[in-house]
Motif scaffolding. Structure first.
Motif, PDB file in Angstrom:
ATOM      1  N   ARG A 126       1.010  -1.179   0.141  1.00 57.19           N
ATOM      2  CA  ARG A 126      -0.006   0.107   0.044  1.00 57.19           C
ATOM      3  C   ARG A 126       0.695   1.201   0.096  1.00 57.19           C
ATOM      4  O   ARG A 126       0.499   2.124  -0.560  1.00 57.19           O
ATOM      5  CB  ARG A 126      -0.948   0.084   1.105  1.00 57.19           C
ATOM      6  N   ARG A 171       3.570  -0.381   4.327  1.00 54.17           N
ATOM      7  CA  ARG A 171       2.047  -0.821   4.619  1.00 54.17           C
ATOM      8  C   ARG A 171       1.932  -1.977   3.518  1.00 54.17           C
ATOM      9  O   ARG A 171       2.051  -1.702   2.505  1.00 54.17           O
ATOM     10  CB  ARG A 171       1.302   0.326   4.679  1.00 54.17           C
ATOM     11  N   ARG A 194      -1.046  -4.988   2.043  1.00 60.01           N
ATOM     12  CA  ARG A 194      -2.414  -5.434   2.067  1.00 60.01           C
ATOM     13  C   ARG A 194      -2.424  -6.865   2.069  1.00 60.01           C
ATOM     14  O   ARG A 194      -1.606  -7.692   1.382  1.00 60.01           O
ATOM     15  CB  ARG A 194      -3.006  -5.116   0.683  1.00 60.01           C
ATOM     16  N   SER A 195      -3.337  -7.652   2.951  1.00 64.20           N
ATOM     17  CA  SER A 195      -3.156  -9.082   3.065  1.00 64.20           C
ATOM     18  C   SER A 195      -4.264  -9.606   2.208  1.00 64.20           C
ATOM     19  O   SER A 195      -4.816  -8.878   1.482  1.00 64.20           O
ATOM     20  CB  SER A 195      -3.617  -9.564   4.408  1.00 64.20           C
ATOM     21  N   ASP A 200      -7.762  -8.563   2.386  1.00 73.65           N
ATOM     22  CA  ASP A 200      -7.803  -6.929   2.343  1.00 73.65           C
ATOM     23  C   ASP A 200      -7.608  -6.254   3.517  1.00 73.65           C
ATOM     24  O   ASP A 200      -7.886  -4.953   3.442  1.00 73.65           O
ATOM     25  CB  ASP A 200      -8.988  -6.771   1.546  1.00 73.65           C
ATOM     26  N   SER A 201      -7.185  -6.771   4.662  1.00 71.34           N
ATOM     27  CA  SER A 201      -6.807  -6.206   5.892  1.00 71.34           C
ATOM     28  C   SER A 201      -5.355  -5.779   5.663  1.00 71.34           C
ATOM     29  O   SER A 201      -4.638  -5.749   4.511  1.00 71.34           O
ATOM     30  CB  SER A 201      -7.017  -7.080   7.071  1.00 71.34           C
ATOM     31  N   GLU A 202      -5.019  -4.956   6.587  1.00 64.21           N
ATOM     32  CA  GLU A 202      -3.711  -4.301   6.390  1.00 64.21           C
ATOM     33  C   GLU A 202      -2.534  -4.495   7.611  1.00 64.21           C
ATOM     34  O   GLU A 202      -3.213  -4.687   8.671  1.00 64.21           O
ATOM     35  CB  GLU A 202      -3.776  -2.686   6.338  1.00 64.21           C
TER      36      GLU A 202
END
Length: 74
Positions: free
Chosen positions: A23, A37, A39-40, A43-45
């Motif tokens: 990100r 940063r 993104r998993s 879609d979490s971080e």
């Protein structure tokens, strides 16, 4: 890191986080740390903090692995 499920690691199994994308990348702490940063897959971080010295070592090791991988294909 809302929604990211984490489990504790032990010495036998390394802690693993899967990344689906980057990100942002920022230099923080007056230039001493790189904050990445990510993104998993869900879609979490999550954020990885790397001291600049570790970044240099990581880049060196990535270049070495890529170089050896490329050489083995020749």
């Amino acid at each position: 890191m809302i929604g990211l499920r984490m489990t504790a690691s032990n010495n036998e199994v390394p802690f693993v986080l899967g990344a689906a994308g980057v990100r942002s990348v920022e230099i923080i702490d007056g230039g001493d740390t790189l904050a990445v940063r990510m993104r998993s897959p869900d879609d979490s971080e999550f954020c990885v903090l790397l001291p600049i010295g570790v970044v240099g070592d990581l880049l060196f090791q990535i270049a070495d692995v890529v170089s050896r991988s490329h050489d083995s294909r020749s």
